[in-house]
Design a protein around this motif. Structure first.
Motif, PDB file in Angstrom:
ATOM      1  N   HIS A 210       4.296   1.613  -4.020  1.00 32.45           N
ATOM      2  CA  HIS A 210       3.721   1.382  -5.041  1.00 32.45           C
ATOM      3  C   HIS A 210       4.100   2.732  -5.926  1.00 32.45           C
ATOM      4  CE1 HIS A 210       1.570  -2.311  -3.937  1.00 32.45           C
ATOM      5  NE2 HIS A 210       2.639  -2.386  -4.013  1.00 32.45           N
ATOM      6  N   LEU A 211       4.015   3.871  -5.246  1.00 32.78           N
ATOM      7  CA  LEU A 211       4.017   5.264  -6.030  1.00 32.78           C
ATOM      8  C   LEU A 211       5.342   5.306  -6.905  1.00 32.78           C
ATOM      9  CD1 LEU A 211       2.836   7.517  -2.978  1.00 32.78           C
ATOM     10  CD2 LEU A 211       1.452   6.585  -4.800  1.00 32.78           C
ATOM     11  N   LEU A 212       6.316   4.586  -6.733  1.00 32.17           N
ATOM     12  CA  LEU A 212       7.472   4.654  -7.420  1.00 32.17           C
ATOM     13  C   LEU A 212       7.563   3.116  -8.371  1.00 32.17           C
ATOM     14  CD1 LEU A 212      10.062   6.086  -5.215  1.00 32.17           C
ATOM     15  CD2 LEU A 212       8.765   7.084  -6.808  1.00 32.17           C
ATOM     16  N   ASP A 213       7.899   3.042  -9.672  1.00 26.04           N
ATOM     17  CA  ASP A 213       8.158   2.120 -10.407  1.00 26.04           C
ATOM     18  C   ASP A 213       9.165   1.186  -9.798  1.00 26.04           C
ATOM     19  OD1 ASP A 213       6.183   2.711 -12.135  1.00 26.04           O
ATOM     20  OD2 ASP A 213       7.769   4.059 -13.425  1.00 26.04           O
ATOM     21  N   THR A 214      10.472   1.881  -9.345  1.00 23.81           N
ATOM     22  CA  THR A 214      11.573   1.148  -8.948  1.00 23.81           C
ATOM     23  C   THR A 214      12.055   1.990  -7.545  1.00 23.81           C
ATOM     24  OG1 THR A 214      13.117   2.365 -10.301  1.00 23.81           O
ATOM     25  CG2 THR A 214      12.356   0.055 -10.966  1.00 23.81           C
ATOM     26  N   PRO A 215      11.359   1.435  -6.469  1.00 24.90           N
ATOM     27  CA  PRO A 215      11.847   2.428  -5.290  1.00 24.90           C
ATOM     28  C   PRO A 215      13.265   1.933  -4.814  1.00 24.90           C
ATOM     29  CG  PRO A 215       9.669   0.971  -4.809  1.00 24.90           C
ATOM     30  CD  PRO A 215      10.315   0.692  -6.214  1.00 24.90           C
ATOM     31  N   THR A 216      13.924   3.407  -4.640  1.00 29.40           N
ATOM     32  CA  THR A 216      15.443   3.140  -4.245  1.00 29.40           C
ATOM     33  C   THR A 216      15.556   2.569  -2.685  1.00 29.40           C
ATOM     34  OG1 THR A 216      15.488   5.267  -3.555  1.00 29.40           O
ATOM     35  CG2 THR A 216      15.820   4.948  -5.641  1.00 29.40           C
ATOM     36  N   GLN A 217      16.630   2.190  -2.084  1.00 28.51           N
ATOM     37  CA  GLN A 217      16.907   1.858  -1.007  1.00 28.51           C
ATOM     38  C   GLN A 217      16.733   2.790   0.176  1.00 28.51           C
ATOM     39  OE1 GLN A 217      17.532  -1.294   0.060  1.00 28.51           O
ATOM     40  NE2 GLN A 217      17.762  -0.889   2.179  1.00 28.51           N
ATOM     41  N   ASP A 218      16.976   4.220  -0.341  1.00 28.49           N
ATOM     42  CA  ASP A 218      16.740   5.217   0.478  1.00 28.49           C
ATOM     43  C   ASP A 218      15.264   5.429   0.761  1.00 28.49           C
ATOM     44  OD1 ASP A 218      19.564   5.855   0.769  1.00 28.49           O
ATOM     45  OD2 ASP A 218      19.546   7.196  -0.845  1.00 28.49           O
ATOM     46  N   PHE A 219      14.438   5.435  -0.118  1.00 32.64           N
ATOM     47  CA  PHE A 219      13.093   5.483  -0.192  1.00 32.64           C
ATOM     48  C   PHE A 219      12.506   4.241   0.902  1.00 32.64           C
ATOM     49  CE2 PHE A 219       8.716   4.445  -1.445  1.00 32.64           C
ATOM     50  CZ  PHE A 219       8.281   5.622  -1.552  1.00 32.64           C
ATOM     51  N   VAL A 220      12.895   3.249   0.679  1.00 35.58           N
ATOM     52  CA  VAL A 220      12.410   2.070   1.299  1.00 35.58           C
ATOM     53  C   VAL A 220      12.768   2.484   2.892  1.00 35.58           C
ATOM     54  CG1 VAL A 220      12.666  -0.250   2.133  1.00 35.58           C
ATOM     55  CG2 VAL A 220      12.429   0.346  -0.377  1.00 35.58           C
ATOM     56  N   GLU A 221      14.019   2.805   3.213  1.00 32.10           N
ATOM     57  CA  GLU A 221      14.499   2.853   4.292  1.00 32.10           C
ATOM     58  C   GLU A 221      13.737   4.374   5.253  1.00 32.10           C
ATOM     59  OE1 GLU A 221      18.479   3.702   4.585  1.00 32.10           O
ATOM     60  OE2 GLU A 221      19.221   1.574   4.073  1.00 32.10           O
ATOM     61  N   TRP A 222      13.433   5.319   4.457  1.00 28.80           N
ATOM     62  CA  TRP A 222      12.460   6.550   5.113  1.00 28.80           C
ATOM     63  C   TRP A 222      11.182   6.189   5.086  1.00 28.80           C
ATOM     64  CZ3 TRP A 222      13.032  10.722   7.247  1.00 28.80           C
ATOM     65  CH2 TRP A 222      14.320  11.326   7.230  1.00 28.80           C
ATOM     66  N   HIS A 223      10.655   5.199   4.123  1.00 31.60           N
ATOM     67  CA  HIS A 223       9.373   4.562   4.390  1.00 31.60           C
ATOM     68  C   HIS A 223       9.144   3.980   5.741  1.00 31.60           C
ATOM     69  CE1 HIS A 223       6.161   1.385   3.506  1.00 31.60           C
ATOM     70  NE2 HIS A 223       5.438   2.507   3.204  1.00 31.60           N
ATOM     71  N   HIS A 224      10.144   2.902   5.750  1.00 30.04           N
ATOM     72  CA  HIS A 224       9.918   2.260   7.224  1.00 30.04           C
ATOM     73  C   HIS A 224       9.884   2.897   8.436  1.00 30.04           C
ATOM     74  CE1 HIS A 224      11.258  -1.935   4.759  1.00 30.04           C
ATOM     75  NE2 HIS A 224       9.852  -1.400   4.451  1.00 30.04           N
ATOM     76  N   PHE A 225      10.835   4.001   8.324  1.00 25.36           N
ATOM     77  CA  PHE A 225      11.221   4.802   9.355  1.00 25.36           C
ATOM     78  C   PHE A 225       9.763   5.645   9.814  1.00 25.36           C
ATOM     79  CE2 PHE A 225      12.128   9.221  10.966  1.00 25.36           C
ATOM     80  CZ  PHE A 225      12.697   8.927  12.183  1.00 25.36           C
ATOM     81  N   LEU A 226       9.149   6.337   8.648  1.00 25.61           N
ATOM     82  CA  LEU A 226       8.017   6.958   8.972  1.00 25.61           C
ATOM     83  C   LEU A 226       6.775   6.180   9.557  1.00 25.61           C
ATOM     84  CD1 LEU A 226       8.037   9.405   5.715  1.00 25.61           C
ATOM     85  CD2 LEU A 226       8.416   9.748   8.019  1.00 25.61           C
ATOM     86  N   THR A 227       6.797   4.929   8.911  1.00 23.65           N
ATOM     87  CA  THR A 227       5.813   3.723   9.327  1.00 23.65           C
ATOM     88  C   THR A 227       5.918   3.246  10.780  1.00 23.65           C
ATOM     89  OG1 THR A 227       5.812   2.792   7.042  1.00 23.65           O
ATOM     90  CG2 THR A 227       4.791   1.602   8.598  1.00 23.65           C
ATOM     91  N   TRP A 228       7.214   3.311  11.303  1.00 19.20           N
ATOM     92  CA  TRP A 228       7.498   3.018  12.604  1.00 19.20           C
ATOM     93  C   TRP A 228       7.180   4.211  13.538  1.00 19.20           C
ATOM     94  CZ3 TRP A 228       7.695  -1.351  14.545  1.00 19.20           C
ATOM     95  CH2 TRP A 228       8.236  -2.486  14.132  1.00 19.20           C
ATOM     96  N   CYS A 229       7.411   5.458  13.037  1.00 17.09           N
ATOM     97  CA  CYS A 229       7.008   6.677  13.905  1.00 17.09           C
ATOM     98  C   CYS A 229       5.579   6.710  13.903  1.00 17.09           C
ATOM     99  CB  CYS A 229       7.657   7.847  13.089  1.00 17.09           C
ATOM    100  SG  CYS A 229       9.360   7.992  13.254  1.00 17.09           S
ATOM    101  N   SER A 230       5.019   6.560  12.779  1.00 20.89           N
ATOM    102  CA  SER A 230       3.501   6.506  12.936  1.00 20.89           C
ATOM    103  C   SER A 230       2.703   5.516  13.898  1.00 20.89           C
ATOM    104  CB  SER A 230       2.663   6.326  11.478  1.00 20.89           C
ATOM    105  OG  SER A 230       3.358   7.374  10.395  1.00 20.89           O
ATOM    106  N   TRP A 231       3.393   4.203  13.617  1.00 25.59           N
ATOM    107  CA  TRP A 231       3.008   3.186  14.650  1.00 25.59           C
ATOM    108  C   TRP A 231       3.164   3.455  16.134  1.00 25.59           C
ATOM    109  CZ3 TRP A 231       5.900  -0.415  17.535  1.00 25.59           C
ATOM    110  CH2 TRP A 231       5.243  -1.644  17.997  1.00 25.59           C
TER     111      TRP A 231
END
Length: 265
Positions: A210-231
């Motif tokens: 939600h921090l970006l108006d239109t999240p890019t695909q790279d941002f989504v991939e990094w977001h999911h990667f960091l989420t999996w690492c945190s999990w």
């Protein structure tokens, strides 16, 4: 000097000193629990005679602990807000609470202001904040973690904390060395550190898109990667929590099997 029930080998009634007589025996030493009643009565009598003053509640360490408790409703309110920066605000409150946990311990040692009430409230405040954050994460985990995937470590961590609380309460009441067998060890400290880091990251990543108006695909991939690492880090903390519980249980198992007998070296 007062006597306790029970007789020694020569038939004499053993006597338990109320105050320090050697480097190994003092007022707060974990000696025979039957003497606890007499020590408490002695302290009560001194208090009634005006020789003791009540410990102050509003010491700097206790203020930090009170602040951590007060942050819990703030944390819950921020969680349910719809603002774009709600996840960052929620994580900030959680990190602040974690810092006050370190600060109150530091101040208590530095200023020598430890108190009985602070010793009681400090772990309670920690468990309230951590349990609240874990339950909320389980109800609405960050993508792509499923509710089931988050609920399993959350249930394990909370069950471990409940078990440890009961174990420490039992050990404190049992005496005979059981209390010393459940003191915090380095494994538990590593568990706490990993748990705080992973939960802080998961709280930030919960609505990071939600921090970006239109999240890019790279941002989504990094977001999911960091989420999996945190999990995965949360799972690692959960594994350490279960290992530390097993270690504590092994330390007190002798006192379960042979209540009242000291553990052989």
């Amino acid at each position: 000097m007062v006597t306790t029930r029970g007789r020694s080998a020569n038939g004499e009634i053993p006597r338990v000193p109320l105050f320090r007589i050697s480097s190994k025996e003092c007022l707060d030493s974990p000696i025979d629990r039957r003497s606890d009643f007499y020590r408490q009565q002695a302290l009560l009598q001194q208090f009634q005679r005006g020789k003791l003053k009540p410990q102050p509640l509003w010491t700097p360490p206790n203020v930090c602990t009170f602040a951590r408790v007060a942050l819990v409703p703030v944390f819950v309110l921020l969680w349910h807000t719809t603002h774009d920066y709600a996840s960052v605000a929620t994580a900030s409150v959680f990190i602040t609470a974690a810092l006050t946990d370190w600060l109150d311990g530091y101040l208590a040692r530095r200023l020598k202001m430890s108190s009985a009430f602070g010793a009681f409230l400090d772990p309670v405040a920690d468990k309230i904040m951590v349990s609240t954050a874990l339950v909320l994460l389980a109800t609405a985990p960050p993508a792509p973690i499923s509710q089931l995937g988050m609920a399993v470590p959350v249930c394990l961590v909370i069950a471990r904390e409940i078990t440890m609380s009961a174990l420490r309460e039992w050990a404190a009441a049992s005496g005979s060395g059981a209390h010393g067998a459940v003191k915090v060890n380095s494994l538990g400290k590593w568990k706490t550190a990993l748990q705080m880091i992973s939960m802080s990251a998961l709280l930030v990543l919960r609505n990071a898109d939600h921090l970006l108006d239109t999240p890019t695909q790279d941002f989504v991939e990094w977001h999911h990667f960091l989420t999996w690492c945190s999990w995965l880090m949360l799972w690692l903390a959960t594994g350490l929590a279960l290992c530390s519980l097993a270690n504590y249980m092994a330390n007190v198992w002798h006192f379960f099997r042979y209540p009242g007998l000291p553990k052989p070296h």
